[in-house]
Design a protein around this motif. Sequence first.
Motif, PDB file in Angstrom:
ATOM      1  N   THR A   1      40.118  23.491  37.095  1.00 20.31           N
ATOM      2  CA  THR A   1      40.779  24.545  37.958  1.00 20.31           C
ATOM      3  C   THR A   1      41.738  25.382  37.005  1.00 20.31           C
ATOM      4  OG1 THR A   1      40.211  23.170  39.980  1.00 20.31           O
ATOM      5  CG2 THR A   1      41.878  24.926  40.005  1.00 20.31           C
ATOM      6  N   PRO A   2      41.457  26.439  36.911  1.00 24.37           N
ATOM      7  CA  PRO A   2      42.580  27.218  36.303  1.00 24.37           C
ATOM      8  C   PRO A   2      43.813  27.552  37.209  1.00 24.37           C
ATOM      9  CG  PRO A   2      40.548  28.235  35.740  1.00 24.37           C
ATOM     10  CD  PRO A   2      40.325  27.419  37.022  1.00 24.37           C
ATOM     11  N   VAL A   3      44.867  27.292  36.567  1.00 21.72           N
ATOM     12  CA  VAL A   3      46.106  27.958  37.159  1.00 21.72           C
ATOM     13  C   VAL A   3      46.682  28.909  36.428  1.00 21.72           C
ATOM     14  CG1 VAL A   3      48.442  27.240  37.877  1.00 21.72           C
ATOM     15  CG2 VAL A   3      46.719  25.792  38.484  1.00 21.72           C
ATOM     16  N   ILE A   4      46.719  30.017  36.891  1.00 22.83           N
ATOM     17  CA  ILE A   4      47.346  31.380  36.341  1.00 22.83           C
ATOM     18  C   ILE A   4      48.758  31.766  36.729  1.00 22.83           C
ATOM     19  CG2 ILE A   4      46.801  33.651  35.172  1.00 22.83           C
ATOM     20  CD1 ILE A   4      43.939  33.248  35.744  1.00 22.83           C
ATOM     21  N   LEU A   5      49.480  31.490  35.862  1.00 21.46           N
ATOM     22  CA  LEU A   5      51.062  31.879  36.306  1.00 21.46           C
ATOM     23  C   LEU A   5      51.158  33.322  35.839  1.00 21.46           C
ATOM     24  CD1 LEU A   5      52.783  28.752  34.904  1.00 21.46           C
ATOM     25  CD2 LEU A   5      51.724  28.934  37.364  1.00 21.46           C
ATOM     26  N   CYS A   6      51.153  34.130  37.034  1.00 19.12           N
ATOM     27  CA  CYS A   6      51.523  35.753  36.790  1.00 19.12           C
ATOM     28  C   CYS A   6      52.724  36.435  37.336  1.00 19.12           C
ATOM     29  CB  CYS A   6      50.425  36.190  36.877  1.00 19.12           C
ATOM     30  SG  CYS A   6      49.260  35.869  38.520  1.00 19.12           S
TER      31      CYS A   6
ATOM     32  N   GLN B   1      42.324  39.726  31.307  1.00 23.36           N
ATOM     33  CA  GLN B   1      41.675  38.965  30.007  1.00 23.36           C
ATOM     34  C   GLN B   1      41.856  37.557  30.265  1.00 23.36           C
ATOM     35  OE1 GLN B   1      43.392  40.213  26.496  1.00 23.36           O
ATOM     36  NE2 GLN B   1      43.321  42.444  26.902  1.00 23.36           N
ATOM     37  N   ALA B   2      42.960  37.122  30.931  1.00 30.93           N
ATOM     38  CA  ALA B   2      43.162  35.855  31.022  1.00 30.93           C
ATOM     39  C   ALA B   2      42.170  35.149  32.113  1.00 30.93           C
ATOM     40  CB  ALA B   2      44.721  35.551  31.505  1.00 30.93           C
ATOM     41  N   ALA B   3      42.029  35.835  33.227  1.00 33.76           N
ATOM     42  CA  ALA B   3      41.032  35.622  34.385  1.00 33.76           C
ATOM     43  C   ALA B   3      39.617  35.454  33.612  1.00 33.76           C
ATOM     44  CB  ALA B   3      41.340  36.366  35.440  1.00 33.76           C
ATOM     45  N   LEU B   4      39.279  36.523  33.053  1.00 37.77           N
ATOM     46  CA  LEU B   4      37.839  36.626  32.496  1.00 37.77           C
ATOM     47  C   LEU B   4      37.366  35.467  31.720  1.00 37.77           C
ATOM     48  CD1 LEU B   4      37.249  40.313  31.907  1.00 37.77           C
ATOM     49  CD2 LEU B   4      36.221  38.887  33.473  1.00 37.77           C
ATOM     50  N   ARG B   5      38.598  35.070  30.934  1.00 40.89           N
ATOM     51  CA  ARG B   5      38.671  34.083  29.695  1.00 40.89           C
ATOM     52  C   ARG B   5      37.888  32.604  30.461  1.00 40.89           C
ATOM     53  NH1 ARG B   5      43.489  34.323  27.756  1.00 40.89           N
ATOM     54  NH2 ARG B   5      42.795  36.102  26.703  1.00 40.89           N
ATOM     55  N   LEU B   6      38.425  32.630  31.733  1.00 38.01           N
ATOM     56  CA  LEU B   6      38.231  31.270  32.477  1.00 38.01           C
ATOM     57  C   LEU B   6      37.072  31.490  33.581  1.00 38.01           C
ATOM     58  CD1 LEU B   6      41.682  29.879  32.219  1.00 38.01           C
ATOM     59  CD2 LEU B   6      39.724  29.452  30.919  1.00 38.01           C
ATOM     60  N   ALA B   7      36.532  32.845  33.749  1.00 38.01           N
ATOM     61  CA  ALA B   7      35.533  32.835  34.809  1.00 38.01           C
ATOM     62  C   ALA B   7      34.319  32.448  34.303  1.00 38.01           C
ATOM     63  CB  ALA B   7      35.724  34.253  35.256  1.00 38.01           C
ATOM     64  N   GLN B   8      33.918  31.326  34.110  1.00 38.15           N
ATOM     65  CA  GLN B   8      32.916  30.813  33.466  1.00 38.15           C
ATOM     66  C   GLN B   8      32.145  29.674  33.953  1.00 38.15           C
ATOM     67  OE1 GLN B   8      31.059  31.669  30.411  1.00 38.15           O
ATOM     68  NE2 GLN B   8      32.608  33.681  30.489  1.00 38.15           N
TER      69      GLN B   8
ATOM     70  N   PRO C   1      37.221  28.721  40.574  1.00 38.95           N
ATOM     71  CA  PRO C   1      38.107  30.096  40.849  1.00 38.95           C
ATOM     72  C   PRO C   1      39.489  29.751  40.364  1.00 38.95           C
ATOM     73  CG  PRO C   1      36.619  29.857  42.541  1.00 38.95           C
ATOM     74  CD  PRO C   1      36.548  28.524  41.974  1.00 38.95           C
ATOM     75  N   PRO C   2      40.373  30.724  39.793  1.00 37.26           N
ATOM     76  CA  PRO C   2      41.491  30.390  39.507  1.00 37.26           C
ATOM     77  C   PRO C   2      42.663  30.399  40.598  1.00 37.26           C
ATOM     78  CG  PRO C   2      41.064  32.646  38.960  1.00 37.26           C
ATOM     79  CD  PRO C   2      39.849  32.160  39.458  1.00 37.26           C
ATOM     80  N   VAL C   3      43.574  29.475  40.663  1.00 37.71           N
ATOM     81  CA  VAL C   3      44.565  29.407  41.477  1.00 37.71           C
ATOM     82  C   VAL C   3      45.877  30.244  40.707  1.00 37.71           C
ATOM     83  CG1 VAL C   3      46.393  27.907  42.741  1.00 37.71           C
ATOM     84  CG2 VAL C   3      44.292  27.126  42.154  1.00 37.71           C
ATOM     85  N   LEU C   4      46.301  31.190  41.766  1.00 38.50           N
ATOM     86  CA  LEU C   4      47.150  32.272  41.058  1.00 38.50           C
ATOM     87  C   LEU C   4      48.678  32.164  41.469  1.00 38.50           C
ATOM     88  CD1 LEU C   4      44.856  35.297  41.365  1.00 38.50           C
ATOM     89  CD2 LEU C   4      45.428  33.824  39.373  1.00 38.50           C
ATOM     90  N   VAL C   5      49.660  31.986  40.775  1.00 45.43           N
ATOM     91  CA  VAL C   5      51.144  32.142  41.224  1.00 45.43           C
ATOM     92  C   VAL C   5      51.735  33.332  40.826  1.00 45.43           C
ATOM     93  CG1 VAL C   5      53.130  30.744  41.741  1.00 45.43           C
ATOM     94  CG2 VAL C   5      51.045  29.678  40.798  1.00 45.43           C
ATOM     95  N   THR C   6      52.164  34.182  41.839  1.00 44.33           N
ATOM     96  CA  THR C   6      52.797  35.498  41.554  1.00 44.33           C
ATOM     97  C   THR C   6      53.876  35.720  42.366  1.00 44.33           C
ATOM     98  OG1 THR C   6      52.465  37.640  40.587  1.00 44.33           O
ATOM     99  CG2 THR C   6      51.255  36.998  42.829  1.00 44.33           C
TER     100      THR C   6
ATOM    101  N   VAL D   1      36.126  39.136  39.147  1.00 51.08           N
ATOM    102  CA  VAL D   1      36.737  37.756  39.370  1.00 51.08           C
ATOM    103  C   VAL D   1      37.271  37.518  41.001  1.00 51.08           C
ATOM    104  CG1 VAL D   1      38.231  36.101  38.419  1.00 51.08           C
ATOM    105  CG2 VAL D   1      37.074  37.597  36.701  1.00 51.08           C
ATOM    106  N   ASP D   2      36.543  36.487  41.343  1.00 51.97           N
ATOM    107  CA  ASP D   2      37.041  36.033  42.821  1.00 51.97           C
ATOM    108  C   ASP D   2      37.963  35.090  42.524  1.00 51.97           C
ATOM    109  OD1 ASP D   2      35.099  37.555  44.327  1.00 51.97           O
ATOM    110  OD2 ASP D   2      33.649  36.017  43.892  1.00 51.97           O
TER     111      ASP D   2
END
Lengths: 479, 479
Positions: free
Chosen positions: A6-11, A42-49, A54-59, A76-77
């Motif tokens: 599970t990706p966590v993307i800090l944005c 780019q970060a989201a697409l890198r891990l949309a595989q 689906p990534p968890v986002l913190v913003t 990307v969902d």
Amino acid sequence: MTTTITPVILCGGAGTRLWPLSRRDHPKQFAAIVGQGSLFQQAALRLAQPGFAPPVLVTNADFRFTVTQQLAEVGVDPGPVLLEPEGRNTAAALLAATIAVAAADPDALVLAVPSDHRIADDAAFRASVRRAEPAARAGRIVTFGIRPDRPETGFGYLHPDGPLTARGAPLRRFVEKPARAEAEAMLASGVFLWNAGILLFRARVMVEAFRRHAPHILDRVKAAMATARADLGFLRLGEAPWRDCEDVSVDYAVLEKAGNLWVTAHDGDWSDLGGWDAVRRLSPADGRGVTTEGGAHAFDCRDTYLRVEGSDQRLVALGLDNVVAVAMPDAVLIASRDRTGELGPIVAKLRADGVAQADSFPRERRPWGYFETLTQGEGFRVKRIVVDPGASLSLQSHVHRAENWVVVTGTARVTIGTEERLVEQNGSVFIPQGARHRLSNPGERPMELIEVQTGSYLGEDDIIRYADDYARCPAGLTA
Amino acid sequence: MTTTITPVILCGGAGTRLWPLSRRDHPKQFAAIVGQGSLFQQAALRLAQPGFAPPVLVTNADFRFTVTQQLAEVGVDPGPVLLEPEGRNTAAALLAATIAVAAADPDALVLAVPSDHRIADDAAFRASVRRAEPAARAGRIVTFGIRPDRPETGFGYLHPDGPLTARGAPLRRFVEKPARAEAEAMLASGVFLWNAGILLFRARVMVEAFRRHAPHILDRVKAAMATARADLGFLRLGEAPWRDCEDVSVDYAVLEKAGNLWVTAHDGDWSDLGGWDAVRRLSPADGRGVTTEGGAHAFDCRDTYLRVEGSDQRLVALGLDNVVAVAMPDAVLIASRDRTGELGPIVAKLRADGVAQADSFPRERRPWGYFETLTQGEGFRVKRIVVDPGASLSLQSHVHRAENWVVVTGTARVTIGTEERLVEQNGSVFIPQGARHRLSNPGERPMELIEVQTGSYLGEDDIIRYADDYARCPAGLTA
């Protein structure tokens, strides 16, 4: 066996080291700095595989529509989108996302990544993550290290404990940003790696690390998650406990004290894009070290980076040596190349002096699209407004201004009072002061119009909302 | 006894050495470079004094409305305005104006001045002219010399024949732009003066000088005057003979061969503003040699000139040394200070590359006011249009575009077909493709509107004129 990660993307960050392209209202991760699309995309697409959830986002709450819009643009969902009431650095943000993942599966593997770095070879990066997977599954917190190619003093370093295998090695210690001599020694040793700020771990392992090393943060973040409220698909973290959280990095709060760390090398390219000189390093230059991007023209320059962002703007540079220049229609930066690292305090100074360009970006994103101000004068303002397909602005009225709209692309659905009509290209509509009105794009493509506002007061806060698809009434963002 | 002097102001030049502020379509003399108003306005006001007749103006046809509009702004009534079909350097322009003066009074004293130089002390300059008057009345052609304060290689020099009295001295010879060593020797001698390019003479004396030294130019200019046609108060010189004139300076064609020259020193300040470094020299700097004008912010710079022209634009300079930067919203110049003299060929290169900013200025003046393009996209263009009080655009139509107008300041009188109406602030008007229409400002103050054009072709040349207050139909300038 491959585990789903599970990706966590800090944005939520808001750096100014790439000003004027990166500003508080439009930070670096959402800008197209290098490569295709924004760094966040780019970060989201890198891990949309396959193999990644689906990534968890913190913003930050201010960027919530930017996040969803930018993900929609690249198809990307998202998973859960956590909204921070205000920035609290990486410790709290990472922990909140980890708790969200752990709620469904405490043993889930989490890959926490910044959203504002550049990695060109996505497949190589995913391969590095897969090599690190066994260590993470075995209960290690895995850091990722980049082999240095210069004595960089702007990064932290990782010191592996013994020789690195493909899977990595235990981590002996973190090294803070070094002085020049120490950086040179580390480069010469062939042992140390740059800390890329990426982590792979089991959810429960990270929660446990906070429990041991930063229990006060765990308390507050748990409370913020417990009092979070769902809002249009976003999860707004509870304000009071969140504000009470320590503002600290996860490295400092937890990792430097933890014993179960690991380091895996990522041998591909990587840049933190931490300043214009880092951007320059990634940009193709001519034989004299000169890069020109957009409408930039260099004459007899050396080791100079010239970038023009305005679509109809030109920059002419003559006889420059060792200069970085970035031009936008509303703001221009010209810096000696070795001074670009000092932009942070300079933008702070502009802010203190009341310079709008310190923080405001000419184009403002809204949940329904975006607008930009074209010109303003005594008693009037002209905006270009672009509405996404199917989107609607709120049903609203203005006390102090009247508006005139001219559609220039697509078809608008306009409601004034009880009357609704379709307005085609070059059709115009007058919205009297005080009239309830609503604008929608019923079409399949973006609809664009020119809005001319007139009135004694033209601030964005002169708006009364009666209904909104984005839950922004009675208070909230404008338009 | 004081004789009335007739000023001749040459204002047809189109230099690019102050690009991007000075461009072909908006040359330096009409721009506000230093001091109050444009350099041309300063030149006109300097001589709008008792003892001086209304000025004779020689300019390019493209600038005729700029000239009259700028004079009106400062309340100066022009004498004859001669329009050159194309630029032919100073010999032909000066002679044409002199012939116009001689027609009324062959013995009239003429003071010929450039319109793009800077002289701050107007009274001191007029005093210098008065000191030169006796020599001119006695049949001399008087040049004006500036005492040099540096070994300037960019100017021509004057060599007086013997000691200078207050009235001056005979001129021994002109010295072309010197090499550095020669410039230093002339500075050290204390004898040589810079040639300010200003002349005082009796009209018949100058005509006679042309007869003796450049009879071919006299022939053509006389023919161009004989075939000139009056047009709205302008005098359009005859095209065929004018184009046939030699393109040469008056210095080269006549003065260097003449025997009856004189030189009077002007001891006040003077600058030819021949490049950005000359502008910098006139601008107040801080203790480190840094000048900031408009929205410019300097951090730790030295010997640097920063200028921002956009009213809502900012420039941040960090750690620069010896740099000149000039920012406009559509064009930015950044140059090493000692290279600003090379702008001419660089702008020529931009022109050859099809860069619109080489020649076009964002704001375009028209006889009725001006317009500027705010934005343009696929199939549309947005302009801000400002109409002077009492002025009217031509009665016109467009084949390929429709227009939508929204009035933002003042009241517009709009004619569409046979219908005429008044449109108040925030009122809008739709002009269908092909419709005959006319726009006027019936009020006492400038009227401002936003025009949104849509159509398949949006060039300025899509215009058919049926009637025009400025004699621009069937062919001529746009709008």
